[in-house]
Design a protein around this motif. Structure first.
Motif, PDB file in Angstrom:
ATOM      1  N   ASP A   1       0.029   8.095   3.616  1.00  0.00           N
ATOM      2  CA  ASP A   1      -1.055   9.123   3.887  1.00  0.00           C
ATOM      3  C   ASP A   1      -2.039   9.384   2.828  1.00  0.00           C
ATOM      4  O   ASP A   1      -3.141   9.609   2.899  1.00  0.00           O
ATOM      5  CB  ASP A   1      -0.497  10.465   4.186  1.00  0.00           C
ATOM      6  CG  ASP A   1       0.181  10.356   5.691  1.00  0.00           C
ATOM      7  OD1 ASP A   1      -0.069   9.629   6.497  1.00  0.00           O
ATOM      8  OD2 ASP A   1       0.964  11.512   5.890  1.00  0.00           O
ATOM      9  N   SER A   2      -1.510   8.948   1.622  1.00  0.00           N
ATOM     10  CA  SER A   2      -2.398   9.163   0.414  1.00  0.00           C
ATOM     11  C   SER A   2      -3.305   7.827   0.291  1.00  0.00           C
ATOM     12  O   SER A   2      -4.350   8.008  -0.576  1.00  0.00           O
ATOM     13  CB  SER A   2      -1.642   9.259  -0.785  1.00  0.00           C
ATOM     14  OG  SER A   2      -0.984   8.061  -1.180  1.00  0.00           O
ATOM     15  N   GLY A   3      -2.987   6.747   0.980  1.00  0.00           N
ATOM     16  CA  GLY A   3      -3.884   5.691   1.125  1.00  0.00           C
ATOM     17  C   GLY A   3      -3.187   4.411   0.379  1.00  0.00           C
ATOM     18  O   GLY A   3      -3.939   3.374   0.341  1.00  0.00           O
ATOM     19  N   VAL A   4      -2.062   4.596   0.104  1.00  0.00           N
ATOM     20  CA  VAL A   4      -1.294   3.275  -0.611  1.00  0.00           C
ATOM     21  C   VAL A   4      -0.878   2.404   0.679  1.00  0.00           C
ATOM     22  O   VAL A   4      -0.715   3.047   1.731  1.00  0.00           O
ATOM     23  CB  VAL A   4       0.035   3.706  -1.145  1.00  0.00           C
ATOM     24  CG1 VAL A   4       0.802   2.657  -1.618  1.00  0.00           C
ATOM     25  CG2 VAL A   4      -0.145   4.652  -2.664  1.00  0.00           C
ATOM     26  N   THR A   5      -1.072   1.209   0.362  1.00  0.00           N
ATOM     27  CA  THR A   5      -0.841   0.293   1.389  1.00  0.00           C
ATOM     28  C   THR A   5       0.570  -0.181   1.035  1.00  0.00           C
ATOM     29  O   THR A   5       1.167  -0.692   0.186  1.00  0.00           O
ATOM     30  CB  THR A   5      -1.795  -1.205   1.225  1.00  0.00           C
ATOM     31  OG1 THR A   5      -2.968  -0.817   1.309  1.00  0.00           O
ATOM     32  CG2 THR A   5      -1.148  -2.203   2.082  1.00  0.00           C
ATOM     33  N   LEU A   6       1.715   0.254   2.160  1.00  0.00           N
ATOM     34  CA  LEU A   6       2.876  -0.043   2.024  1.00  0.00           C
ATOM     35  C   LEU A   6       3.365  -1.085   2.957  1.00  0.00           C
ATOM     36  O   LEU A   6       2.849  -1.327   4.138  1.00  0.00           O
ATOM     37  CB  LEU A   6       3.651   1.242   2.576  1.00  0.00           C
ATOM     38  CG  LEU A   6       3.726   2.341   1.448  1.00  0.00           C
ATOM     39  CD1 LEU A   6       4.213   3.663   2.235  1.00  0.00           C
ATOM     40  CD2 LEU A   6       4.965   2.236   0.681  1.00  0.00           C
ATOM     41  N   VAL A   7       4.192  -2.131   2.448  1.00  0.00           N
ATOM     42  CA  VAL A   7       4.729  -3.228   3.262  1.00  0.00           C
ATOM     43  C   VAL A   7       6.383  -3.134   2.725  1.00  0.00           C
ATOM     44  O   VAL A   7       6.743  -3.143   1.538  1.00  0.00           O
ATOM     45  CB  VAL A   7       4.216  -4.414   2.887  1.00  0.00           C
ATOM     46  CG1 VAL A   7       4.866  -5.528   3.639  1.00  0.00           C
ATOM     47  CG2 VAL A   7       2.653  -4.552   3.030  1.00  0.00           C
ATOM     48  N   CYS A   8       7.114  -3.288   4.080  1.00  0.00           N
ATOM     49  CA  CYS A   8       8.629  -3.437   3.681  1.00  0.00           C
ATOM     50  C   CYS A   8       9.051  -4.920   3.964  1.00  0.00           C
ATOM     51  O   CYS A   8       8.743  -5.327   4.993  1.00  0.00           O
ATOM     52  CB  CYS A   8       9.235  -2.396   4.671  1.00  0.00           C
ATOM     53  SG  CYS A   8      11.026  -2.475   4.501  1.00  0.00           S
ATOM     54  N   LEU A   9       9.634  -5.465   2.905  1.00  0.00           N
ATOM     55  CA  LEU A   9       9.929  -6.873   3.197  1.00  0.00           C
ATOM     56  C   LEU A   9      11.378  -6.838   3.348  1.00  0.00           C
ATOM     57  O   LEU A   9      12.209  -6.240   2.355  1.00  0.00           O
ATOM     58  CB  LEU A   9       9.712  -7.591   1.727  1.00  0.00           C
ATOM     59  CG  LEU A   9       8.254  -7.910   1.643  1.00  0.00           C
ATOM     60  CD1 LEU A   9       7.861  -8.788   0.208  1.00  0.00           C
ATOM     61  CD2 LEU A   9       7.527  -8.698   2.910  1.00  0.00           C
TER      62      LEU A   9
END
Length: 402
Positions: A335-343
């Protein structure tokens, strides 16, 4: 309240674990024909111990029974070492591992410099070496390091140029420089603006001007921060190796800031080891429990500009801590704008290995989860840095690059 019958069952289960599967018939007779009841955790303990202590053909790591012998390394060994570290306390793990090396031939593979020098690079054996790194004798340390260096060089050849090109294209896509550089050539812009100079007789475009990405104008404030938060539990061997090498490649690039963090139930910041991928690999301690939430909380302190932060959570998502808290924390970062990706974890030659239920929950939050073939990582990295939608990149839990 615990009854005498409960205490008797517990004692019988402990003796059954000590004596092994060969004692089943005796326990059946003592117990009126009923087998000794083992909990799911005790059953896993029994299987782990049977690999080295059973005298039957069902023991051992290979299809032929006990002993690893001199044949090719078996991925079951790496999985077994991770299980042992999770199931038993540290002092007992040392005893069991020492017995495994004596009984099953593991010592021949990693404690003899001559054998290591002649082995072809092997991901499963590299994982095993990382798990047993504290037990490698001084006379073998240099051979072990050279073996790991071969693995690093192979993966570097596979990924380095693509990762550099992906980051350069994504981060500096709007900035150009008059300084020519073959690796920084902006092909799309050069072709688009030079199309008017197409020569039919040559079937070629002859550009009047070449455009190059500016690799020097990215200020510290405008740099992307790439965080790799890497699970170091027992199933993560291959993922740890790939993550370490990718981190070192990224850390060598001035256009991005890179941080790599390792976690089990504790958090270790390995960023300072990024100068040497082999040193970085030996900074990991494979095996043990998992507290993902604690690690994500630690990494959160390095988010300075959320919209320019790319956070890779590399994990099997088998959270041993507070799952609800982890999901809340991931949601707050997103929600803060961080691009999150789970590998998601890969094992045994690239097969996905992860908690499907947890991956589904993370994906429903709009955080893509990929069981990612390492060769697809540069493309995934470029898409993420460019802010492109990753949901359509695949189909597994919000995306699969496998």
């Amino acid at each position: 309240m615990e009854t005498s019958d409960d205490r008797l069952k517990q004692r019988m289960a402990r003796w059954r674990l000590i004596l092994g599967q060969e004692s089943d018939n005796g326990f059946d007779q003592m117990n009126g024909g009923e087998p000794v009841e083992l909990t799911s955790e005790q059953w896993l303990m029994d299987q782990a111990l049977a690999c080295i202590y059973n005298n039957t053909s069902q023991g051992g790591f290979g299809p032929g029974g006990r002993g690893a012998g001199n044949g090719p390394s078996n991925p079951q060994i790496s999985r077994w070492l991770g299980d042992v570290r999770t199931l038993f306390d540290k002092d007992l793990v040392k005893i069991v591992q020492a017995d495994a090396m004596e009984r099953c031939g593991l010592k021949q593979l990693i404690f003899e410099p001559e054998l290591l020098e002649n082995l072809e690079p092997d991901m499963n054996l590299a994982t095993t070496i990382l798990m047993l790194k504290d037990q490698v004798p001084k006379r073998s340390k240099e051979s072990v390091r050279e073996f790991m260096k071969k693995i690093v060089e192979e993966i570097n050849k596979l990924l380095e140029s693509d990762i550099r090109r992906a980051v350069t294209a994504a981060v500096n896509k709007r900035q150009h420089s008059p300084i020519p550089s073959a690796s920084a050539l902006d092909f799309p812009t050069t072709i688009r603006r030079g199309i008017k100079n197409y020569r039919p007789e040559l079937k070629k475009i002859i550009p009047e001007h070449y455009y190059f990405f500016d690799r020097t104008s990215t200020t510290a404030a405008n740099k992307y921060t790439i965080i790799l938060d890497v699970d170091q539990s027992g199933s993560m061997g291959e993922s740890v190796i790939y993550s370490s090498i990718i981190s070192c490649i990224l850390a060598s690039m001035a256009s991005v800031k890179t941080r790599i963090v390792a976690f089990d139930t504790q958090v270790v910041d390995l960023t300072e080891k990024c100068d040497d991928p082999v040193d970085l690999l030996f900074g990991f301690q494979l095996g043990g429990g998992t507290d993902i939430d604690k690690s994500v909380a630690y990494c959160g302190r390095f988010v300075e500009n959320p919209k320019k932060t790319l956070f890779f959570l590399v994990s099997d998502l088998m959270e041993g801590g507070n799952r609800a808290a982890l999901l809340r924390r991931l949601g707050e970062l997103k929600d803060s704008g961080v691009t999150l990706v789970c590998l998601l974890a890969i094992a045994d030659g690239g097969k996905p290995y992860y908690d499907a239920q947890m991956a589904e929950k993370v994906a429903r939050m709009g955080i893509p989860c990929f069981a990612c073939n390492p060769q697809k990582l540069p493309e995934l990295l470029e898409r993420a840095l460019k802010g492109q939608d990753l949901a359509g990149y695949g189909s597994l839990h919000g995306g699969s690059a496998s």
